[in-house]
Design a protein around this motif. Structure first.
Motif, PDB file in Angstrom:
ATOM      1  N   ARG A 262       0.838  -1.204   0.000  1.00  0.00           N
ATOM      2  CA  ARG A 262       0.000   0.000   0.000  1.00  0.00           C
ATOM      3  C   ARG A 262       0.869   1.249   0.000  1.00  0.00           C
ATOM      4  O   ARG A 262       0.564   2.247  -0.662  1.00  0.00           O
ATOM      5  N   GLU A 263       1.970   1.204   0.746  1.00  0.00           N
ATOM      6  CA  GLU A 263       2.881   2.357   0.792  1.00  0.00           C
ATOM      7  C   GLU A 263       3.486   2.606  -0.578  1.00  0.00           C
ATOM      8  O   GLU A 263       3.646   3.765  -1.001  1.00  0.00           O
ATOM      9  N   ILE A 264       3.821   1.537  -1.289  1.00  0.00           N
ATOM     10  CA  ILE A 264       4.374   1.687  -2.644  1.00  0.00           C
ATOM     11  C   ILE A 264       3.353   2.338  -3.566  1.00  0.00           C
ATOM     12  O   ILE A 264       3.683   3.248  -4.359  1.00  0.00           O
ATOM     13  N   ALA A 265       2.107   1.933  -3.454  1.00  0.00           N
ATOM     14  CA  ALA A 265       1.072   2.481  -4.332  1.00  0.00           C
ATOM     15  C   ALA A 265       0.733   3.926  -3.981  1.00  0.00           C
ATOM     16  O   ALA A 265       0.556   4.767  -4.879  1.00  0.00           O
ATOM     17  N   ASP A 266       0.665   4.237  -2.664  1.00  0.00           N
ATOM     18  CA  ASP A 266       0.287   5.591  -2.248  1.00  0.00           C
ATOM     19  C   ASP A 266       1.380   6.602  -2.560  1.00  0.00           C
ATOM     20  O   ASP A 266       1.098   7.736  -2.979  1.00  0.00           O
ATOM     21  N   LEU A 267       2.620   6.228  -2.333  1.00  0.00           N
ATOM     22  CA  LEU A 267       3.721   7.178  -2.494  1.00  0.00           C
ATOM     23  C   LEU A 267       4.377   7.085  -3.866  1.00  0.00           C
ATOM     24  O   LEU A 267       5.281   7.886  -4.175  1.00  0.00           O
ATOM     25  N   GLY A 268       3.970   6.102  -4.667  1.00  0.00           N
ATOM     26  CA  GLY A 268       4.580   5.951  -5.993  1.00  0.00           C
ATOM     27  C   GLY A 268       6.055   5.611  -5.924  1.00  0.00           C
ATOM     28  O   GLY A 268       6.851   6.137  -6.723  1.00  0.00           O
ATOM     29  N   LEU A 269       6.426   4.740  -5.008  1.00  0.00           N
ATOM     30  CA  LEU A 269       7.839   4.369  -4.851  1.00  0.00           C
ATOM     31  C   LEU A 269       8.313   3.546  -6.042  1.00  0.00           C
ATOM     32  O   LEU A 269       7.556   2.797  -6.657  1.00  0.00           O
ATOM     33  N   ARG A 270       9.589   3.661  -6.351  1.00  0.00           N
ATOM     34  CA  ARG A 270      10.199   2.894  -7.424  1.00  0.00           C
ATOM     35  C   ARG A 270      11.569   2.395  -6.982  1.00  0.00           C
ATOM     36  O   ARG A 270      12.184   2.961  -6.076  1.00  0.00           O
ATOM     37  N   LEU A 271      12.009   1.335  -7.594  1.00  0.00           N
ATOM     38  CA  LEU A 271      13.289   0.707  -7.234  1.00  0.00           C
ATOM     39  C   LEU A 271      14.402   1.319  -8.064  1.00  0.00           C
ATOM     40  O   LEU A 271      14.358   1.317  -9.288  1.00  0.00           O
ATOM     41  N   ASP A 272      15.372   1.904  -7.366  1.00  0.00           N
ATOM     42  CA  ASP A 272      16.523   2.495  -8.041  1.00  0.00           C
ATOM     43  C   ASP A 272      17.705   1.519  -7.945  1.00  0.00           C
ATOM     44  O   ASP A 272      18.279   1.327  -6.872  1.00  0.00           O
ATOM     45  N   LEU A 273      18.043   0.879  -9.030  1.00  0.00           N
ATOM     46  CA  LEU A 273      19.178  -0.041  -9.085  1.00  0.00           C
ATOM     47  C   LEU A 273      20.283   0.573  -9.931  1.00  0.00           C
ATOM     48  O   LEU A 273      20.008   1.270 -10.909  1.00  0.00           O
ATOM     49  N   PRO A 274      21.552   0.347  -9.565  1.00  0.00           N
ATOM     50  CA  PRO A 274      22.653   0.878 -10.374  1.00  0.00           C
ATOM     51  C   PRO A 274      22.587   0.364 -11.812  1.00  0.00           C
ATOM     52  O   PRO A 274      22.118  -0.751 -12.080  1.00  0.00           O
ATOM     53  N   LEU A 275      23.056   1.195 -12.727  1.00  0.00           N
ATOM     54  CA  LEU A 275      23.023   0.803 -14.135  1.00  0.00           C
ATOM     55  C   LEU A 275      23.844  -0.461 -14.388  1.00  0.00           C
ATOM     56  O   LEU A 275      23.459  -1.324 -15.176  1.00  0.00           O
ATOM     57  N   GLY A 276      24.982  -0.571 -13.691  1.00  0.00           N
ATOM     58  CA  GLY A 276      25.821  -1.759 -13.871  1.00  0.00           C
ATOM     59  C   GLY A 276      25.113  -3.028 -13.449  1.00  0.00           C
ATOM     60  O   GLY A 276      25.265  -4.088 -14.057  1.00  0.00           O
ATOM     61  N   MET A 277      24.291  -2.927 -12.391  1.00  0.00           N
ATOM     62  CA  MET A 277      23.565  -4.103 -11.922  1.00  0.00           C
ATOM     63  C   MET A 277      22.532  -4.539 -12.949  1.00  0.00           C
ATOM     64  O   MET A 277      22.356  -5.723 -13.225  1.00  0.00           O
ATOM     65  N   ARG A 278      21.827  -3.569 -13.541  1.00  0.00           N
ATOM     66  CA  ARG A 278      20.834  -3.914 -14.556  1.00  0.00           C
ATOM     67  C   ARG A 278      21.516  -4.511 -15.786  1.00  0.00           C
ATOM     68  O   ARG A 278      21.020  -5.441 -16.422  1.00  0.00           O
ATOM     69  N   THR A 279      22.679  -3.963 -16.152  1.00  0.00           N
ATOM     70  CA  THR A 279      23.387  -4.460 -17.335  1.00  0.00           C
ATOM     71  C   THR A 279      23.877  -5.891 -17.135  1.00  0.00           C
ATOM     72  O   THR A 279      23.817  -6.727 -18.031  1.00  0.00           O
ATOM     73  N   GLU A 280      24.347  -6.193 -15.917  1.00  0.00           N
ATOM     74  CA  GLU A 280      24.957  -7.497 -15.663  1.00  0.00           C
ATOM     75  C   GLU A 280      23.925  -8.576 -15.403  1.00  0.00           C
ATOM     76  O   GLU A 280      24.086  -9.716 -15.837  1.00  0.00           O
ATOM     77  N   PHE A 281      22.843  -8.228 -14.705  1.00  0.00           N
ATOM     78  CA  PHE A 281      21.940  -9.261 -14.236  1.00  0.00           C
ATOM     79  C   PHE A 281      20.657  -9.386 -15.054  1.00  0.00           C
ATOM     80  O   PHE A 281      19.977 -10.394 -14.957  1.00  0.00           O
ATOM     81  N   ASP A 282      20.295  -8.366 -15.818  1.00  0.00           N
ATOM     82  CA  ASP A 282      18.976  -8.386 -16.452  1.00  0.00           C
ATOM     83  C   ASP A 282      19.007  -8.840 -17.904  1.00  0.00           C
ATOM     84  O   ASP A 282      18.017  -8.712 -18.619  1.00  0.00           O
ATOM     85  N   ARG A 283      20.144  -9.324 -18.393  1.00  0.00           N
ATOM     86  CA  ARG A 283      20.168  -9.798 -19.775  1.00  0.00           C
ATOM     87  C   ARG A 283      21.214 -10.900 -19.951  1.00  0.00           C
ATOM     88  O   ARG A 283      22.001 -11.157 -19.048  1.00  0.00           O
TER      89      ARG A 283
END
Length: 651
Positions: free
Chosen positions: A630-651
């Motif tokens: 509910r807190e995520i929906a009310d406050l519009g929170l988002r996950l900030d991950l380092p660019l290197g982490m997304r590059t290494e782990f998401d593909r």
């Protein structure tokens, strides 16, 4: 201790000298003599037995010349066997082709011997089967003799010359290598051998006590066991022909003391009857037989990991030298043409022993006991060779005689000895086949490997090259188990370093309010400085808190952690506050989205363990997860991950 100059001269390894060079007889039977363990033997080839007598004579001449020139220790027995086998095949094969075997010769052109050799190899393959090296050995021996004959047979056809230079058509059979005995089997064989040695010594003690009271039976009578034992020390006085006139033909009518010497069952029923068995039992009261010596052979091979059965079998009295510290053995390894001396030390004085009875079970102790057991054999039979394993048996014309134990008779081999042994409960020994004496050497090697550990070069010892150890010893079951344990230990260490065993610590909301109190800090495994820094946000790594970013389990140096926050959920330093649950929920959702874009193996490798760690955290705070969403929906929170982490782990 020997004084200077009194020690025996050590025999050095030398290259065998070639036999005197002389031309073989060209007519009659070809014969080569050789000596093995004091026994002179002959190998013969009679060309007159075969229709292809000219060919057989040419090959036999080449055999005699080659055996003498190469100083073959066995007289070239395999070569002579190849000549006889090939000559028999030629006699049978050529008439079927319409050819006369008498026309076959190495320097002839009527019969194509290259084709005959090919047909012979096919016949050998059919006769001996696929699991035999006989075709390779026999063909190789024949081709060697043909190459030898090239020197004298200048008119040999070119096709036959080329065939002699080529290898046999079928390679040798490489069967499964022998495995060592298991530890339970080793202990069973050891205990059985020790019991057999004790029984032998008790039997010899009884016989020698009788010998003290015995007299010549021609003077004191044949019905006294002591006199019969005395007669056993005069071999020609104790034969079936001499005993028959002295006793009734019916064994049941013999005097009871004499009948008691024959082997009997538990119900006193005689198992073996007759004068031959009486002579054998009287001999057993004074002299060890081959089966008795097998027990010493087993114990010595188990205690001497650097000695092969052949080296032990060939030991003579001059090869044995007792010193104050143990025993020095000069051993000869025929296959390697090597002579070496080994020192086997006595155990330290006062050391605890694990046996019942007199004597010792180490190598010096066993040798002393064996020499004591065979001492009377050497006195009664002074012409016998100085062999360590000297056995007394009924031999020529039923007369007792002593010679080196051969251990070749079917009932006297290692397998026959195992079959004759019984456990304390009277049951046969449970030993895996094959009953090969060479397995004892491998067992001793494995015991040494278990005791020493270390590298392969350490385990190979001084008597083997590393490659020899790998090919002939490292394949054993125990070696594989030890290697598996080493791999498991290494894997366990790696898994412990990277596993979730040090999963993040979850700090409840109440504990977070009292985080700087000593009792709460101690329960969480923190110190005061870490607790204060976490309250102020100094140790927030973007996903969770960290006890010490400079003590990362993912690197060996003391630099700051380089894998945060990608590996924070798999780190023992991670500390999760309840205020950070929304971040973990967002990370969990991100991981689930990656499940749809990555292949299952790739997702499991990149995110599987983190997903399991998050599930454990959510299980501990299940009531907080709905509030976090509910807190995520009310406050519009988002996950900030380092660019290197997304590059290494998401593909």
């Amino acid at each position: 201790m020997p004084r200077r100059g009194e020690r025996k001269v050590r025999e050095r390894s030398t290259v065998p000298e070639a036999m005197p060079r002389q031309e073989p007889e060209r007519i009659g039977i070809r014969r080569v003599a050789w000596t093995r363990r004091g026994v002179k033997c002959f190998h013969t080839v009679d060309p007159a037995k075969y229709r292809c007598s000219t060919l057989a004579a040419q090959l036999a001449d080449a055999w005699v010349t080659y055996a003498r020139a190469m100083a073959r220790a066995d007289g070239g027995a395999d070569l002579a066997q190849a000549v006889r086998d090939f000559a028999r095949f030629v006699d049978k094969h050529l008439p079927a082709l319409g050819l006369d075997p008498a026309d076959a010769r190495l320097d002839g052109h009527i019969v194509d011997l290259a084709e005959v050799i090919h047909a012979w190899e096919e016949d050998l393959r059919q006769r001996h089967g696929l699991r035999s090296s006989a075709p390779y050995v026999k063909t190789g021996g024949l081709l060697t003799l043909i190459e030898q004959a090239v020197v004298s047979e200048t008119d040999m056809p070119q096709a036959l010359r080329l065939r002699a230079q080529a290898p046999p058509a079928y390679p040798p059979y490489r069967g499964e290598p022998l495995d060592e005995f298991s530890n339970a089997e080793r202990l069973a064989l050891r205990d059985a051998a020790r019991d057999a040695v004790r029984a032998l010594e008790a039997r010899l003690t009884r016989g020698r006590e009788l010998l003290k009271h015995g007299v010549d039976p021609r003077m004191g009578g044949w019905h006294d066991p002591a006199n019969l034992v005395w007669a056993a020390t005069r071999p020609y006085l104790l034969t079936v022909e001499v005993l028959k006139p002295q006793f009734p033909q019916n064994v049941l009518s013999w005097p009871e003391p004499v009948k008691a010497l024959l082997p009997a069952g538990p119900d006193s029923t005689l198992l073996k009857r007759g004068f031959r068995y009486l002579v054998t039992e009287l001999s057993a009261l004074l002299f060890p037989a081959e089966m008795d010596l097998q027990a010493f052979r087993v114990l010595l091979l188990l205690g001497m990991s650097d000695t092969s059965p052949e080296e032990l079998h060939d030991l003579t009295l001059p090869d044995i030298e007792f010193t104050d510290g143990g025993v020095r053995l000069v051993q000869r390894k025929g296959r390697a043409h090597r002579v070496r001396a080994d020192l086997h030390l006595d155990p330290a004085e006062g050391a605890a022993t694990d046996f019942a009875g007199d004597g010792a079970w180490d190598v010096p102790g066993l040798l002393r006991r064996l020499l004591a057991a065979t001492e009377l054999s050497r006195k009664v039979f002074p012409d016998a060779g100085p062999w360590l394993f000297l056995a007394v048996e009924r031999r020529h014309r039923g007369v007792l005689d002593a010679e080196v134990a051969h251990f070749k008779n079917r009932d006297r081999r290692f397998g026959g000895w195992i079959a004759a042994q019984r456990t304390a409960g009277g049951k046969p020994l449970e030993i895996t086949r094959p009953f090969e004496i060479r397995r004892l050497r491998k067992t001793a090697k494995v015991v040494r490997a278990v005791a020493l550990g270390g590298t392969v070069s350490d385990l190979a010892g001084d008597d083997h090259h590393v490659e020899v150890y790998r090919m002939h010893y490292a394949h054993g079951t125990t070696a594989h188990i030890l290697a598996g344990r080493a791999i498991n230990r290494a894997q366990k260490w790696v898994f412990e370093r990277t596993s979730t065993s040090g999963h993040p610590v979850l700090v409840t909301e109440e504990a977070e309010q009292h985080l700087e109190e000593p009792d709460v800090t101690a329960d969480l495994g923190l110190d005061a400085g870490q607790a204060k820094a976490m309250r102020s946000g100094e140790l927030d790594m973007g996903l969770v808190n960290c006890r010490n970013p400079y003590d990362s389990p993912h690197r060996k140096d003391t630099k700051v952690c380089h894998v945060a926050p990608a590996m924070c959920m798999l780190c023992r330093n991670a500390v999760v506050f309840t205020s950070q649950i929304p971040r973990l929920v967002l990370l969990s959702d991100h991981i689930e989205r990656m499940r749809t874009t990555l292949t299952p193996p790739h997702w499991q490798a990149q995110w599987g363990r983190q997903a399991a760690a998050l599930a454990e955290v959510f299980d501990e705070c299940a009531d907080l997860v709905p509030t976090a969403r509910r807190e995520i929906a009310d406050l519009g929170l988002r996950l900030d991950l380092p660019l290197g982490m997304r590059t290494e782990f998401d593909r």
